[in-house]
Design a protein around this motif. Sequence first.
Motif, PDB file in Angstrom:
ATOM      1  N   ASP A 374       0.755  -1.316   0.099  1.00 25.38           N
ATOM      2  CA  ASP A 374      -0.038   0.034   0.008  1.00 25.38           C
ATOM      3  C   ASP A 374       0.879   1.277   0.228  1.00 25.38           C
ATOM      4  O   ASP A 374       1.559   1.563   1.018  1.00 25.38           O
ATOM      5  CB  ASP A 374      -0.769   0.004   1.114  1.00 25.38           C
ATOM      6  CG  ASP A 374      -2.197   0.928   0.925  1.00 25.38           C
ATOM      7  OD1 ASP A 374      -2.285   1.423   0.097  1.00 25.38           O
ATOM      8  OD2 ASP A 374      -2.777   0.960   2.110  1.00 25.38           O
ATOM      9  N   GLU A 375       0.710   1.896  -0.949  1.00 22.25           N
ATOM     10  CA  GLU A 375       1.800   3.200  -1.296  1.00 22.25           C
ATOM     11  C   GLU A 375       1.080   4.571  -0.998  1.00 22.25           C
ATOM     12  O   GLU A 375      -0.026   4.592  -1.120  1.00 22.25           O
ATOM     13  CB  GLU A 375       2.310   3.102  -2.553  1.00 22.25           C
ATOM     14  CG  GLU A 375       3.456   3.666  -3.049  1.00 22.25           C
ATOM     15  CD  GLU A 375       4.413   3.151  -4.095  1.00 22.25           C
ATOM     16  OE1 GLU A 375       5.221   2.427  -3.653  1.00 22.25           O
ATOM     17  OE2 GLU A 375       4.141   3.251  -5.164  1.00 22.25           O
ATOM     18  N   ALA A 376       1.928   5.451  -0.466  1.00 26.82           N
ATOM     19  CA  ALA A 376       1.399   6.789  -0.182  1.00 26.82           C
ATOM     20  C   ALA A 376       1.313   7.460  -1.401  1.00 26.82           C
ATOM     21  O   ALA A 376       1.920   7.231  -2.304  1.00 26.82           O
ATOM     22  CB  ALA A 376       2.319   7.238   0.979  1.00 26.82           C
ATOM     23  N   ASP A 377       0.750   8.484  -1.432  1.00 32.60           N
ATOM     24  CA  ASP A 377       0.285   9.608  -2.535  1.00 32.60           C
ATOM     25  C   ASP A 377       1.507  10.615  -2.580  1.00 32.60           C
ATOM     26  O   ASP A 377       1.377  11.642  -2.365  1.00 32.60           O
ATOM     27  CB  ASP A 377      -0.848  10.055  -2.303  1.00 32.60           C
ATOM     28  CG  ASP A 377      -1.324  10.945  -3.579  1.00 32.60           C
ATOM     29  OD1 ASP A 377      -0.711  10.908  -4.533  1.00 32.60           O
ATOM     30  OD2 ASP A 377      -2.677  11.340  -3.540  1.00 32.60           O
ATOM     31  N   ILE A 378       2.655   9.843  -3.140  1.00 33.74           N
ATOM     32  CA  ILE A 378       3.904  10.840  -3.022  1.00 33.74           C
ATOM     33  C   ILE A 378       4.751  10.367  -4.157  1.00 33.74           C
ATOM     34  O   ILE A 378       5.093   9.218  -4.245  1.00 33.74           O
ATOM     35  CB  ILE A 378       4.674  10.799  -1.742  1.00 33.74           C
ATOM     36  CG1 ILE A 378       4.074  11.188  -0.457  1.00 33.74           C
ATOM     37  CG2 ILE A 378       5.987  11.622  -1.916  1.00 33.74           C
ATOM     38  CD1 ILE A 378       4.633  11.222   0.764  1.00 33.74           C
ATOM     39  N   GLU A 379       5.081  11.366  -5.027  1.00 33.87           N
ATOM     40  CA  GLU A 379       6.155  11.122  -6.138  1.00 33.87           C
ATOM     41  C   GLU A 379       6.633  12.341  -6.489  1.00 33.87           C
ATOM     42  O   GLU A 379       5.688  13.392  -6.876  1.00 33.87           O
ATOM     43  CB  GLU A 379       5.641  10.274  -7.219  1.00 33.87           C
ATOM     44  CG  GLU A 379       6.857  10.192  -8.422  1.00 33.87           C
ATOM     45  CD  GLU A 379       6.602   8.992  -9.445  1.00 33.87           C
ATOM     46  OE1 GLU A 379       7.013   9.126 -10.582  1.00 33.87           O
ATOM     47  OE2 GLU A 379       5.862   8.229  -9.093  1.00 33.87           O
ATOM     48  N   THR A 380       7.786  12.675  -6.515  1.00 31.63           N
ATOM     49  CA  THR A 380       8.368  13.894  -6.992  1.00 31.63           C
ATOM     50  C   THR A 380       9.426  13.736  -7.987  1.00 31.63           C
ATOM     51  O   THR A 380      10.510  14.461  -7.837  1.00 31.63           O
ATOM     52  CB  THR A 380       8.984  14.644  -5.874  1.00 31.63           C
ATOM     53  OG1 THR A 380      10.260  13.930  -5.451  1.00 31.63           O
ATOM     54  CG2 THR A 380       8.161  14.681  -4.729  1.00 31.63           C
ATOM     55  N   HIS A 381       8.968  12.937  -8.918  1.00 30.54           N
ATOM     56  CA  HIS A 381      10.023  12.469  -9.896  1.00 30.54           C
ATOM     57  C   HIS A 381      10.635  13.506 -10.764  1.00 30.54           C
ATOM     58  O   HIS A 381      11.607  13.717 -11.306  1.00 30.54           O
ATOM     59  CB  HIS A 381       9.445  11.400 -10.867  1.00 30.54           C
ATOM     60  CG  HIS A 381      10.267  10.456 -11.571  1.00 30.54           C
ATOM     61  ND1 HIS A 381       9.882   9.170 -12.213  1.00 30.54           N
ATOM     62  CD2 HIS A 381      11.610  10.653 -11.668  1.00 30.54           C
ATOM     63  CE1 HIS A 381      11.051   8.537 -12.735  1.00 30.54           C
ATOM     64  NE2 HIS A 381      11.880   9.234 -12.429  1.00 30.54           N
ATOM     65  N   GLY A 382       9.574  14.571 -11.062  1.00 34.07           N
ATOM     66  CA  GLY A 382      10.105  15.740 -11.712  1.00 34.07           C
ATOM     67  C   GLY A 382      11.352  16.587 -11.184  1.00 34.07           C
ATOM     68  O   GLY A 382      12.158  17.211 -11.822  1.00 34.07           O
TER      69      GLY A 382
END
Length: 980
Positions: A374-382
Motif C-alpha cells: 500500500d503506497e502513499a500518494d507521493i512522487e516527486t520524480h520531476g
Amino acid sequence: MKYHEDTQTLHVGTLSPHAYFVPFRAEQRVSDERADSELFELLNGEWDFDYYESVFDLPENFTDRSEDPPKGSIAVPSNWQLKGYDKPQYTNVRYPIPFDPPYVPDENPVGLYRRKYAYHADGLKRHLVFEGVDSCLYLYVNGNFVGYSQVSHCISEFDVTAFLKEGENEIACAVLKYCDGTYLEDQDKWRMSGIFRDVYMLSRAEGGVEDYTVTTKISADEKTAVVSVKVKTEQGCSAVIYAPNGDKIAEGDTDGAGIFSADVKDPQLWNAENPVLYRLEIFCAGEVISENVGIREISIEDGVVKINHTPIKFRGVNRHDSYPDTGFYAPVEKMKKDLELMKSLNVNAVRTSHYPNAPEFYQLCDKMGFYVVDEADIETHGCADVYNTFEWKDYNGIALIAGDKRFEKAIADRHERLVKRDINRPSVVIWSLGNESGYGDNFRKSAKFVRSLDSTRPVHYESRQKLDDGNDRDLDFVSVMYWDTDYVKFYPESEKEAYGRPLMLCEYCHAMGNGPGDLEDYWQEIYANANVCGGFVWEWCDHGIYTGKTDDGREKYFYGGDFGEVVHDGNFCMDGLVYPDRTLHTGAMEMKNVYRPIRASKNDGGFTFENKLAFTHISSENGWECRYVVRRDTKIICEGKISIDIKPMCAQTADIALPEMADGHITVDFDYYKNGENVGFDQIELCNVKREHIPNKNGCTLTENSREYIVSSDNMTVSVSKRSGMISQIEKNGVKLLEKPARLNMFRAPTDNDITAKNDWFKVYLDKAKIKLYSLSAEENCRENKTVKITAELSLGYAVYEPMARVKLTYEFFGGEFSLSAEVDIHEKLKFLPRFGVRFFTAKQLDGIEYAGYGENESYIDKHRSCKFGRYVSDVHSQHEDYIRPQENGSHFGTEYVKIFSSSAQLEVLSDMDFSFNFSPYTQEALTNAKHNWELEEGESNVLCVDYKMSGVGSNSCGPELKEKYRLSEKHFAFTFFIR
C-alpha cells in the motif's frame, strides 16, 4: 482561497484521519454493502458544474446560486477533462507546471461543483466525505466556508452539521487543478482533475466510534491467536467476533483503555491463497460497525519475508486506478474485474502505484486474496529534471523535496492518511512511503512515524538516491527497479547496502508493447534466492483514453500528445499487461505461465512436479488435476492424467509410459487445472532428432531473358531477378503467388522495448537497406535429374557507411521445390540485428496459414512461455497482435515449417533448422510509421517474413538491455530454406 499555496496548511475544518468504515444502525442487519446502511447516503450523480480557466475568474459570490446560476452539469465521480472541460495531459517524469514551490500558476483551472441537499434534523451529525479529489478542494455549505483539504487519493471528511439548515441546502465545492500538493503528486499517469471518487454523507451518533485498530497475534505453533480491537470513542463499546462459518466465538465490552481482546483456538489463518475472514462487530452509541478480520502476520527473518511464519514470494503487478472511459474513477465492478483477471493470471500481489487506491479495492483484496503493498500518494520524480535543468549532473537530484523542510509536514501527513485509513485491512502487508522521490530527512522521519502508527507491518520505499550523507537503514527492504538478473542472482553480495534485508523488485519486466521478454529469466533467479521476496511487473494496464470509433468501426485510444499537450511523454502510458479494455496482451499470458503454481522438470526416473504455493496442498481431492499429452512431430501418440498430491513448497515425482524415442520431435505437455480452470502448463522436449529434408528431384528447365532467370517444372515457375538476385515471382498452375519481388530483410518495426537499439538501426539506415549485386550466375544440370543452381553475391547497405552485410545466395531448383541458402557476413561494428531473413510479398488470396512451431500466441526466443510447440492453423488477420502503437508483432519462434494457402494455391517454407516467421497484412514500414493501430492500412499484399533468427524483445523500454543470448549478434552465419 489562500491555502493551496501554503505547505503548512494542508487541511482546514476536516476531521482527523481514521480507519475507513461505514456504520449501520445497531438494529440493522449489517452487510458488506455499505449502500445497505441507513446511515449512508451516496451523493454521486449529476452535479451542477462551471469551469473557469483560472481561480481569478471565479465570480465574487460564486456560492450564491441566485447571483451565479450554474451553466452546466457534470457526473460525480469523474474527471472534468473527460467531460469536455480542459484536456488530459500525460507526462511521466516532468512536472506539468513550473517548479516554483509552494506556488502554482495563476492560470489555475477551477471546477465549481454545486448541488442541493435535503436535511431534516434527527439528532445525528452529518459528515460529508470525499474519497478522492484532484488536486484540492474548498468546501462551502449555504455560502459559508466549511474547510479546505488536499491529497488527491485520500479521504477528506467534514462535519457539516453546524452549517446545515432544515430543508434544502446548497453544497458548493471549488476544486483546483493545481496546489502545492501537486509537487508531491508527480506520478507517471494522466494528469486530470475533479471529484473522481465517491462522495457521500454519513449520519453519525454523538459519541460514536471515531477510530479503531484491529490487530492479530499468532502463537508460534499457530494453535491459538489473539484478536484485539482498540476503539477510540467517548463511551464504552461492546464487540462480537464471528468465525468464518458464522458461529459466534467471542463477545464482551471494551476495557478502560478501549480495548477488547479475544483468544481464538485453532485459528484459520488468512493468506492470499486461502483468504479466510472472521467478522468483528463493534457496538457503540446506537451504531454497529462491521469489519472483516484476517488473522495473519508478516515478518522478516534472516532476510526472508514470511507470512504466518512461512516464506513467501510476491508474484505481483503494479496497478493504477485507471480506466479508458471513467479515468481515475474506479467503480467496484471494474476493480473486481481487474482482480479476477489477476487471479486468472496467477498474480498474488498488488502494489498500489503510486497512491492509495479506492477504499473498496482493499476490501476486495481481503476477500479475493491478494497481498497489497500500500503506497502513499507521493512522487516527486520531476525533481530529477529540475536538478539537471541545463546540464545533466546526476540522478540524485530527484531528492530535492525529500530534504526540503517546507514539505516535511505534508509528507508526514500523506503517510499518516495512508496508514490510518487502511490499517485494518489484512490484505495490506507492507506500507510503502511513495515512489521515486529520492531519500532524505523528511522520509527518514516519516518512516519512524509510520512505525509508531503501526508496528505490525514492514516499511518499503524504493528511491534511495540522496543529496545528503544519511543512510536508508530505516527501511525494511532493499527495493529496486529494473535491475538485471545478475543483480538478483547474486543478491545480497551484489548490493553493498543490503544490511541483511530482503530484496524486492518493486518494478521489473516493463510490459510496454510487445513484451516483456525476460520474465522467466527473473523467476529462475527469484526462486533460487531466498532473500528475494518477488517482484511487481510494471504494469497492469495500458492507460489509453477512449475517444470513440473510426468510420470503419475501429476503437480509438489516445495517448500522450494526442490532445495537443506541449509537455508529454507520448505512448509511455501504454505500458501494461492488458489493453485499456482489459483484453490480455500476450505479455499477460506469458506472465500467467511464468507465475504458474506447479513446475515440472525431467529427471532420470521420470518427472518432478514442484508446488510453488506457500499454503496450498495441491491434490486431486482439492480440485487439482494434471493432464498430459505426448506428441511426436505434433501428432498425439498418448495422453492421460497424473494423480498429484503435493504439499506446499514440496515436490512429487511421477512417471508416465513413453514411446521409443529414436526419432522425431517428441514433446510431453503437462497442463494443470484447478476446479476445471487451466492455471498453467509445462512442455518438455523429450527428443528432437536432427531433421534432414530430402527434396524431390523431378527435373526442371532453365531459360532467361534480359531481366530474369526463369526455372520451370511441375507446373511451377520461379523467376530470379538479374538486377537484385532475388526471387521476383513464383507461379503455380498459372497462379502468381507474389505481388512483388522478395527481399532480404534485417529490420523490424521497432518494438517499444527497442527504445535504445532502434537508434543504432536507424543510424545506419537498416530499414532502407538496398542490394548491390556483384555477380549472378546460373548452372543447369548440376545434379541428376536436371537440377538448376543460381548463385548471387551481393551486399546490403544504404548511405554514409560501409555495407552492413555481405551475402552469398544460392538457389537450387529440384523440380517442384527449391532451396534458398545464404552465407552471411555482418559488419563487425553492428551491435546486433533485429532479424535476418527473407520477406515474401504474397498474393492477398493466400490468407490461410499452417505451421509447426511455438504458438498460438506470438513467440520470440525470450518470450514463448505462454506458447507450446505444436501444429497450428490460422489466418493472416489472426496473426496480428493489435498493439495500440503499432510495432513488430506476431512472430513465431522455433518453427519447423510454415505454409500459407488459399483454396487454389499454397506456398510452404521449411528448414532442417528451426527458424522464425511472421505473416501479416501489414508491412513493417506501415507498422513503423503508424502512431496508432487505428491508422494502419493493409498493403496490397500479405507479408511472410521467414527469418534465420529474430532477436528477442526484452524489456528495455524501461529496463536492462536485451541479454546477449537473445540477440542476433553473430557476424558469420549460414542457413537454408526449402520452398515448395
